[in-house]
Enzyme design. Structure first.
Site, PDB file in Angstrom:
ATOM      1  CG  LEU A 127     100.243 150.491  46.294  1.00 48.25           C
ATOM      2  CD1 LEU A 127      99.318 151.773  46.365  1.00 48.25           C
ATOM      3  CD2 LEU A 127      99.681 149.250  45.744  1.00 48.25           C
ATOM      4  CG  HIS A 133      99.109 139.284  59.115  1.00 49.71           C
ATOM      5  ND1 HIS A 133      98.759 137.829  59.388  1.00 49.71           N
ATOM      6  CD2 HIS A 133     100.227 139.106  58.217  1.00 49.71           C
ATOM      7  CE1 HIS A 133      99.618 137.022  58.903  1.00 49.71           C
ATOM      8  NE2 HIS A 133     100.612 137.821  58.246  1.00 49.71           N
TER       9      HIS A 133
END
Ligand code: GLN
Ligand code: ZN
EC number: 2.1.1.14
Length: 757
Positions: free
Chosen positions: A18, A698
């Site tokens: 994933l 992030h």
């Protein structure tokens, strides 16, 4: 007949498929349909792996985060995302990480805030609400996946977060009370349950882990009204509580009109009898008897001894499962080739945990004899661990006995130290620094892989890492940063790097667990008493310092974070393991100081994470955690500057303890919260220095100088400028140099502007 089921399975795939698919998609190397295809394959694989259970979870899969999925399902999407071009998936990734695969680097969507999922190391995207928020059934994701499962012949049980836990996770952007939204939320849940029921769902699992926390009366009452309403839908609800005991919520849970209750029978074993006594005549009781939060084998015989009378009582109203979703453990122990056989024999990952479940099921339903061999093997493994010399080290036990409280105290109070340090380092106002890591490039990872495979020598590896360090130092000098770091090129991970050099730790090869989105971590396994055979970071730091006249920060991971990010022993209190870690890292701090390193940062990114779910247990944890940090950090001279760093933290309720750590400087993550997290420090009159992060590492977006100046000005209204540092939110290892350099350039420019004002 006990019924076997599972609450959730790891979604990242055995080989982190994933992660790879997501990253390829974000980088424009694959299409949306290719991503969806990989996702469907992973779901199919997972259901395959869970064959043998009576009910399999559906809806536990997510492309990024299950809380974010639910926000989309409920149509709770912040206003800033509405009317943007693109598909639902574009908005999904915008909210997840500030940017969709189609957006350019300069687009500036504020990603949703991210925070820890209860006391795990999984992070979810915090749903945003206001008093005006309306809900409506939007995404058909869950329904589609349910149909997908059925098409594959899977006996599927949809799982989703319950309405109360969802609201509890919400953050109101306008000081309103999220619980007030319940009347608007419930009809949407009803509609969702109905849709699933009409599609053929017999059971639906609603997760309400807030039942393991202390709930105020309004929340308790809301449970009653909410579940009375949901009970109107003609589908069987399995209400799942996990991560701890129910405590005062136990009678509440018993009063709810649901068809089944799931309990965490690992952490909440003591309450099972009481729940059993209050069970309604038709009600199902699901017992989570396999630890979903750790990787040790279950003592199957002990569990059977305990379960058999319950099984006799309940018959097919007894369900068995892991304690919580298996999201928090790695996928498959069979992938591991390098663990010591003795140790490997003590472990169980997700797949093995479900095998344990099946053994329990067979033993209960058809008698222990049928699985005698498996039970004998299991008993041998449990006994081997209890007695092993791998686990017990008398020298470490003795060192622990000899700890003295004054070892945890600095020599002088902060003001005295601050003066000495100011004279020693002569830093400007608003000093700039980074949190430690620079990009882990492909070249770096390849070198590490080559070293592991033996295709390059240790000397070649060292040379290459030194080149990387020299590069990082040169870049920082060019940027004009004030306190430099060596960049952590040689570290695969901030915990693993240290754990690999300490005794008592083991590492899996593929034991990945999702931390957030595509980010996975491979938690070390602490299996025995901990000691440090030799220095771990001194040579790298010394080399970096030799390249510059600017101060070089030594970089360590603190004992509490090492503990909280590892799978820990369950055969001794966490506190004892933490003190062992503190003593080992203290030796490293003192060796760095002796090598002339004047600034040492000890990261405690996970200090808050270790907080027990119940506030009544907080103080006890904080007392030993703070002591462990101080024991590790405070054995240095006044002129040595100790930094610490923490991410994702709400500081309000632990600010006294943060201050008690007495670090000279703390850097924290604040940019996504618009400096809101600083309030706690302001209100507490936090006495030491603070670096509130000014940009969100992030997100791939480049923060502008103006944005960062504004954030720091906001900070300066809360904390005197003389005690402020300028730095990013966290380490930069997940970013690329092409993202980091412009961002840091803007950051240094921001500091320069601030100094002129
Ligand atoms: N020093 C670490 C780094 O920069 C800190 C990481 C963290 O806080 N998670 O990567
Ligand atoms: Zn951090």
């Amino acid at each position: 007949m006990a019924i076997l089921h599972n609450l959730g399975f790891p979604r990242i795939g055995r080989k982190r498929e994933l992660k790879k698919a997501l990253e390829a998609y974000w980088q424009g190397q694959s299409s949306e349909s290719e991503l969806e295809q990989t996702a469907a394959q992973l779901r199919a694989q997972n259901w395959q792996l869970q064959q043998g259970l009576d009910w399999l979870p559906v809806g536990d899969f997510s492309l990024y985060d299950q809380v974010l999925d639910l926000s989309f399902t409920l149509g709770n999407i912040p206003a800033r995302l509405q009317h943007l071009a693109g598909s639902e998936l574009d908005n999904y990734f915008r909210l997840a990480r500030g940017r969709s695969a189609q957006d350019s680097a300069c687009s500036c969507i504020h990603a949703g805030e991210m925070t820890k999922w209860f006391d795990t190391n999984y992070h979810y995207i915090v749903p945003e609400v206001t008093a005006q928020t309306e809900f409506s059934l939007q995404s058909s994701r869950l329904l589609q996946q349910f149909r997908e499962a059925k098409a594959q012949g899977v006996q599927a049980k949809p799982v989703l977060i319950g309405p109360l836990t969802y609201l509890w996770l919400c953050k109101a952007k306008d000081q309103s009370e999220p619980l007030a939204l319940l009347p608007r939320l419930l009809p949407v849940y009803q509609q969702l349950l109905q849709t699933l029921q009409q599609a053929g769902a017999e059971w639906i699992q609603l997760d309400e882990p807030i039942l393991a926390t202390e709930l105020s009366e309004p929340w308790q009452l809301a449970f009653v009204s909410a579940y009375s309403l949901l009970a109107e839908v003609p589908v069987k609800l399995l209400l799942a509580s996990y991560f701890g005991q129910l405590g005062a919520n136990l009678p509440l849970l018993q009063a709810l009109p649901v068809a089944g209750i799931h309990l965490d029978a690992v952490r909440g074993r003591a309450e099972v009898q009481q729940v059993l006594q209050g069970l309604a005549p038709q009600q199902v009781l699901s017992l989570g008897v396999i630890d979903g939060r750790n990787i040790w084998k279950t003592d199957l015989t002990a569990v059977l001894d305990w379960l058999e009378p319950i099984a006799a009582l309940l018959g097919d109203r007894l369900w068995l499962a892991p304690s919580c979703s298996l999201l928090h453990v790695p996928v498959d122990l069979d992938s591991e080739q390098k663990l010591l056989p003795e140790l490997k024999n003590w472990l169980a990952f997700a797949k093995q945990k479900l095998q344990e479940l099946q053994i329990l099921g067979l033993a209960l339903n058809q008698g222990r004899l049928l699985v005698a061999e498996a039970l004998i093997d299991n008993a041998a493994a449990i006994a081997s661990r209890r007695q092993s010399a791998l686990v017990h080290n008398p020298a470490v036990q003795q060192a622990l006995q000899q700890i003295r409280p004054e070892q945890a105290q600095r020599q002088s109070p902060y003001p005295v130290r601050a003066q000495q340090q100011a004279a020693r380092f002569a830093l400007p106002l608003y000093p700039t620094t980074t949190i430690g890591s620079f990009p882990q490039t492909t070249a770096i990872r390849q070198a590490r892989l080559a070293l592991k495979k033996g295709t390059i020598s240790a000397a070649q590896y060292r040379d290459q890492m030194q080149t990387e360090i020299a590069h990082a130092v040169a870049q920082q000098e060019q940027l004009g940063l004030d306190v430099l770091v060596h960049g952590e090129a040689e570290r695969n991970d901030m915990v693993e790097y240290f754990g690999e050099q300490l005794s008592g730790f083991a590492f899996s090869q593929h034991g990945w667990v999702q931390s957030y989105g595509s980010r996975c971590v491979k938690p070390p396994i602490i299996y025995g008493d901990i000691s440090r055979p030799q220095p771990m970071t001194v040579a790298w730091t010394q080399y970096a310092q030799s390249l510059t006249t600017k101060p070089m920060k030594g970089m360590l991971t603190g004992p509490v974070t090492m503990l909280n990010w590892s799978f820990v022993r369950d055969d001794q209190p966490r506190q004892q393991t933490c003190l062992q870690l503190a003593l080992a890292i203290r030796q490293e701090v003192q060796d760095l100081e002796a090598a002339g390193v004047g600034i040492i940062q000890i990261d405690e990114a996970a200090l808050r994470e270790g907080l027990p779910l119940r506030q009544s247990e907080w103080q006890q944890y904080l007392d030993w955690a703070v002591f462990a940090f101080k024991l590790c950090a405070n054995g240095v001279a006044d002129s040595t500057q100790i930094h610490t760093h923490m991410c994702y933290s709400e500081f309000n309720d632990i600010i006294a303890e943060i201050a008690a750590l007495d670090a000279d400087v703390i850097t924290i993550e604040t940019s996504r919260s618009d400096m809101e997290l600083l309030r706690a420090f302001e209100h507490f009159d936090y006495p030491n220095q603070i670096g509130p992060g000014v940009y969100d590492i992030h997100s791939p977006n480049t923060p502008t100088t103006a944005q960062m100046v504004k954030l720091m000005q906001k900070a300066a209204q809360q904390i005197p400028a003389q005690r402020l540092w300028v730095n990013p939110d966290c380490g930069l290892k997940t970013r690329q140099w092409s993202e980091v350099l412009p961002a840091l350039k803007n950051m240094v420019a921001a500091a320069q502007q601030l100094r002129q004002n």
